[in-house]
Scaffold this active site. Structure first.
Site, PDB file in Angstrom:
ATOM      1  N   SER A   1       4.921   7.303   1.392  1.00 16.46           N
ATOM      2  CA  SER A   1       6.467   7.143   2.218  1.00 16.46           C
ATOM      3  C   SER A   1       6.456   6.393   3.937  1.00 16.46           C
ATOM      4  O   SER A   1       4.646   6.717   4.317  1.00 16.46           O
ATOM      5  CB  SER A   1       5.823   8.734   2.814  1.00 16.46           C
ATOM      6  OG  SER A   1       6.259  10.053   1.661  1.00 16.46           O
TER       7      SER A   1
ATOM      8  N   HIS B   1      10.254  10.688   7.392  1.00 18.88           N
ATOM      9  CA  HIS B   1      10.301  11.891   6.898  1.00 18.88           C
ATOM     10  C   HIS B   1       9.597  12.273   8.096  1.00 18.88           C
ATOM     11  O   HIS B   1       8.391  12.359   8.696  1.00 18.88           O
ATOM     12  CB  HIS B   1      10.860  12.609   6.094  1.00 18.88           C
ATOM     13  CG  HIS B   1       8.857  11.954   5.318  1.00 18.88           C
ATOM     14  ND1 HIS B   1       7.919  13.516   5.406  1.00 18.88           N
ATOM     15  CD2 HIS B   1       8.603  11.865   4.183  1.00 18.88           C
ATOM     16  CE1 HIS B   1       6.722  12.863   4.258  1.00 18.88           C
ATOM     17  NE2 HIS B   1       7.060  11.796   4.096  1.00 18.88           N
TER      18      HIS B   1
ATOM     19  N   ASP C   1       9.153  -2.476 -10.957  1.00 21.57           N
ATOM     20  CA  ASP C   1       8.231  -3.183 -11.085  1.00 21.57           C
ATOM     21  C   ASP C   1       7.361  -3.476 -12.160  1.00 21.57           C
ATOM     22  O   ASP C   1       6.739  -1.741 -11.620  1.00 21.57           O
ATOM     23  CB  ASP C   1       7.671  -3.856 -10.133  1.00 21.57           C
ATOM     24  CG  ASP C   1       6.582  -4.457 -10.089  1.00 21.57           C
ATOM     25  OD1 ASP C   1       5.511  -4.867 -10.616  1.00 21.57           O
ATOM     26  OD2 ASP C   1       6.644  -6.415  -9.012  1.00 21.57           O
TER      27      ASP C   1
END
Length: 404
Positions: free
Chosen positions: A366, A229, A351
């Protein structure tokens, strides 16, 4: 009479069935047209692509192509079919070589300097017993990028300060970039009796810093890909117009866990080692050339999956939460969207070890690479607000295209 009534009833039932069937087919065709991609890249030029077992596409392309090249080597139009017999739409199919990249999963520091300066706010000025806002009156808006003042190119907030703060109330011609267009405005500072000088009433920013995760290095082109992004301004939310940038080594010092009320973060210390230049700040991530001296011995080598190869279900991510070594954690891909620019997948952290350490997805993750069926399929881009166990991800194929 009885046989006639039975016949009429059978006809009515048959008509209803056909009407329902027609409606179902119409809906499925419409869904295929809107939800499935208009273009595909395939490794096998004679491959057959299928979705949800009801849509199929014959990926037959030019058989005279040269597969020694890593670039696109053959393109053809093909018809997406419903149940193999009903045309849905034409799609472009490109045959290409399968590419292999070095997957990282390590954090890095982001340093960006803007091309021009971003207007992040305006300020009211008290003058002659009244309050005015010269920047707003000139037409300046938050998010504008000032590129020149009186035809002099602007590169930093210091440039703006030097030109506007030492003035006698004269007007300035300001050129800004807004929504891809250049606009000329006239800004006239006003005298502030309180401060004893003329003020323009404008706040600007010329740089930013942050952390993220490196997704992969493309050795074929000497490029790196990260974030998935754009880097945006913290105040305006606008994408930072990039002049130059660096990706530097970062060391995790602690982790602030995410909760349903607040997104946590990886807390990092920036180190002096420059990993790469940042040459592109795009809606699909940041990209640039990595250092020729970079040690990639701790990276993982994976093939890049085509978007149509991504499946719902079990997958894994590679990220660094503590120490310096990336680790593998389990996730689930719960949704796939082919026509969104960046939010191509919804993923869920499953997890237990990762959840215990981070609470789910945190800032700084990210760019975290996603692995499925032995291939790199994407990267985490955003956390879903109020639910840190879930987030969005982008296709690795899309990120790869920016490193070609």
């Amino acid at each position: 009479m009885l046989n006639a009534r039975i016949l009429k009833r059978a006809i009515r039932i048959s008509d209803m069935f056909l009407a329902v069937l027609t409606a179902v087919v119409f809906v499925l065709v419409a869904l295929g047209q809107s939800l499935l991609p208009d273009s595909y890249a395939v490794v096998n030029s004679a491959a057959k692509i299928s979705f949800a077992k009801i849509y199929s596409l014959s990926a037959q392309t030019d058989e005279s192509v040269d597969f020694q090249s890593a670039e696109s080597v053959g393109t053809a139009e093909s018809e997406l079919m419903l149940f193999g017999i009903i045309p849905v739409k034409s799609s472009e199919v490109t045959s290409t070589e399968r590419q292999v990249v070095k997957v990282s999963g390590k954090p890095f520091g982001i340093k960006l300097y803007t091309d021009g300066v971003i207007v992040v706010g305006t300020k009211d000025i008290e003058t002659d017993g009244q309050t005015v806002n010269p920047a707003k009156d000139a037409g300046l808006e938050v998010g504008d990028v000032i590129v020149s003042i009186n035809s002099v190119r602007i590169y930093s907030s210091d440039d703006v300060e030097a030109m506007l703060n030492d003035n006698n109330g004269s007007s300035y011609e300001i050129t800004v970039q807004r929504d891809g267009s250049y606009i000329s405005l006239t800004l006239t500072p006003v005298y502030s009796a309180r401060e004893g000088c003329y003020k323009a009433g404008i706040w600007v920013r010329d740089s930013t810093a942050g952390i993220g995760t490196i997704t992969f290095f493309n050795e074929l082109t000497g490029s790196f890909a990260a974030l998935g992004h754009p880097v945006t301004d913290v105040d305006t939310g606008e994408i930072m117009p990039l002049l130059k940038g660096q990706a530097v080594e970062a060391k995790i010092t602690s982790v602030s866990k995410s909760t349903s009320d607040e997104t946590g973060s990886l807390n990092c210390e920036f180190l002096s080692t420059v990993l790469a230049s940042i040459d592109q700040n795009t809606q699909q991530g940041v990209y640039g050339a990595y250092s020729t001296s970079l040690d990639m011995s701790d990276c993982f080598e994976y093939e890049v999956a085509m978007k149509q190869e991504v499946e719902k279900g079990f997958a894994q991510i590679i990220c660094t939460i503590d120490g310096e070594t990336p680790a593998v954690y389990s996730i689930e891909i719960t949704k796939i969207s082919y026509n969104d620019d960046a939010k191509n997948m919804v993923i869920k952290i499953t997890d237990e070890e990762l959840i215990e350490k981070t609470g789910g997805i945190v800032q700084g993750m990210s760019g975290t690479p996603i692995i499925q069926n032995g291939r790199l399929v994407g990267a985490i881009t955003h956390v879903i607000v109020n639910n840190p166990l879930k987030g969005y991800a982008i296709f690795a194929q899309t990120m790869l295209e920016y490193t070609q």
